[in-house]
Design a protein around this motif. Structure first.
Motif, PDB file in Angstrom:
ATOM      1  N   VAL A 204     -17.046  -2.895  52.519  1.00 19.26           N
ATOM      2  CA  VAL A 204     -16.809  -2.053  53.910  1.00 19.26           C
ATOM      3  C   VAL A 204     -18.010  -2.333  54.536  1.00 19.26           C
ATOM      4  O   VAL A 204     -17.859  -2.707  55.583  1.00 19.26           O
ATOM      5  N   PRO A 205     -19.329  -2.477  54.141  1.00 22.83           N
ATOM      6  CA  PRO A 205     -20.488  -2.866  55.219  1.00 22.83           C
ATOM      7  C   PRO A 205     -20.139  -4.161  55.821  1.00 22.83           C
ATOM      8  O   PRO A 205     -20.775  -4.531  56.712  1.00 22.83           O
ATOM      9  N   SER A 206     -19.720  -5.270  54.795  1.00 21.25           N
ATOM     10  CA  SER A 206     -19.547  -6.388  55.363  1.00 21.25           C
ATOM     11  C   SER A 206     -18.395  -6.758  56.468  1.00 21.25           C
ATOM     12  O   SER A 206     -18.694  -7.479  57.363  1.00 21.25           O
ATOM     13  N   ARG A 208     -17.084  -4.383  58.430  1.00 21.61           N
ATOM     14  CA  ARG A 208     -17.423  -3.763  59.715  1.00 21.61           C
ATOM     15  C   ARG A 208     -18.053  -4.599  60.773  1.00 21.61           C
ATOM     16  O   ARG A 208     -17.808  -4.161  62.010  1.00 21.61           O
ATOM     17  N   LYS A 209     -18.819  -5.511  60.367  1.00 21.42           N
ATOM     18  CA  LYS A 209     -19.767  -6.358  61.403  1.00 21.42           C
ATOM     19  C   LYS A 209     -19.168  -7.847  61.428  1.00 21.42           C
ATOM     20  O   LYS A 209     -19.674  -8.492  62.103  1.00 21.42           O
ATOM     21  N   ARG A 211     -15.611  -9.758  61.775  1.00 25.49           N
ATOM     22  CA  ARG A 211     -14.194  -9.968  62.083  1.00 25.49           C
ATOM     23  C   ARG A 211     -13.530 -11.146  61.012  1.00 25.49           C
ATOM     24  O   ARG A 211     -12.528 -10.826  60.475  1.00 25.49           O
ATOM     25  N   LEU A 214     -13.175  -9.625  57.747  1.00 25.15           N
ATOM     26  CA  LEU A 214     -12.171  -8.532  57.731  1.00 25.15           C
ATOM     27  C   LEU A 214     -10.750  -9.208  57.616  1.00 25.15           C
ATOM     28  O   LEU A 214      -9.692  -8.670  56.874  1.00 25.15           O
TER      29      LEU A 214
END
Length: 267
Positions: A204-206, A208-209, A211, A214
């Motif tokens: 999740v932390p990765s 989020r910033k 794209r 993701l």
């Protein structure tokens, strides 16, 4: 329960693969060094291993292994998913060749991870050090190592990163044998869930910033679901599913977000 772990691995592996490419595109020739630095970096992973290691010890006890046999298995195998599969097959009465083949195919992804990490190692390492690093690497430590900002990874850093997790896994296996005697059954059954929280904490932390990360992680999830629920792939070994899902998701990331390579020149 183990199948959820496998599907989570798709996301983490592809995420690490993508971050590995980003690091190579950076013309920073610094090196991540220090055994203590590796231990410090790997400690959060080790803490996340503990509940699953306890669950592994509980399952080993249920499979009829002695404390010494269970600890020895965690010491020389150090592969959570494969250990759970091997113990389940042992309880089902599978033969040694069947267990060996199932765990070997399941761990085929380690070929990809070790090959990727090799690109980040300092030049001139002996084959013994390379073999030891390859033996110790896990899905989680691969992802953490791949996300390091330094261009190269020193062997003592990787050994520190992995050894703290290995020691915790062995210790947790021993605790699992003790817990099998005193813990209520409901608590024992819940131990294996903690590894999913560890994967989510890495993912999740990765995303989020980032794209691209993701998109690659989402592709891995979609492919995982596709291979699981499409009837034609129902009989495919889970290890092959991991290889196909990670390879396709990583290839999609490479196609959508190509790196513009330049000639590397030391700063």
């Amino acid at each position: 329960m183990p199948e959820i772990h496998y599907h989570a691995e798709y996301c983490i592996f592809c995420l690490g693969f993508l971050f590995m490419s980003d690091v190579h595109d950076n013309h920073n020739f610094s090196t991540a060094r220090g055994f203590r630095n590796g231990v410090k970096t790997g400690t959060p992973i080790a803490i996340g291993y503990l509940p699953s290691a306890i669950a592994c010890g509980i399952l080993a006890n249920s499979a009829g292994l002695s404390v010494a046999e269970g600890i020895f298995m965690s010491l020389i195998v150090f592969a959570g998913a494969s250990q759970f599969v091997a113990l389940n097959l042992l309880m089902l009465g599978a033969t040694f060749p069947e267990i060996l083949l199932a765990t070997a195919v399941l761990n085929m992804r380690h070929i990809m991870m070790s090959s990727s990490i090799t690109r980040r190692l300092e030049p001139g390492l002996s084959w013994i050090k390379k073999a030891w690093i390859g033996f110790e690497i896990t899905d989680e430590s691969f992802s953490i190592a791949s996300m390091q900002k330094e261009r190269f990874l020193a062997p003592e850093f990787l050994m520190g990163l992995n050894i703290v997790g290995h020691c915790t896994w062995v210790f947790g296996t021993w605790l699992g044998f003790l817990g099998a005697q005193v813990l209520p059954q409901k608590i024992q059954d819940s131990m294996g869930i903690a590894i999913y929280a560890l994967f989510i904490g890495l993912l999740v932390p990765s995303v989020r910033k980032n794209r691209p990360a993701l998109i690659v992680a989402a592709a891995a999830m979609a492919l995982s679901t596709f291979f699981k629920w499409t009837p034609i792939f129902a009989s495919m070994n889970i290890g092959l599913k991991i290889m196909f899902a990670t390879g396709l998701a990583a290839s999609l990331g490479a196609f959508l977000f190509p790196l513009h390579k330049k000639a590397d020149k030391p700063a």
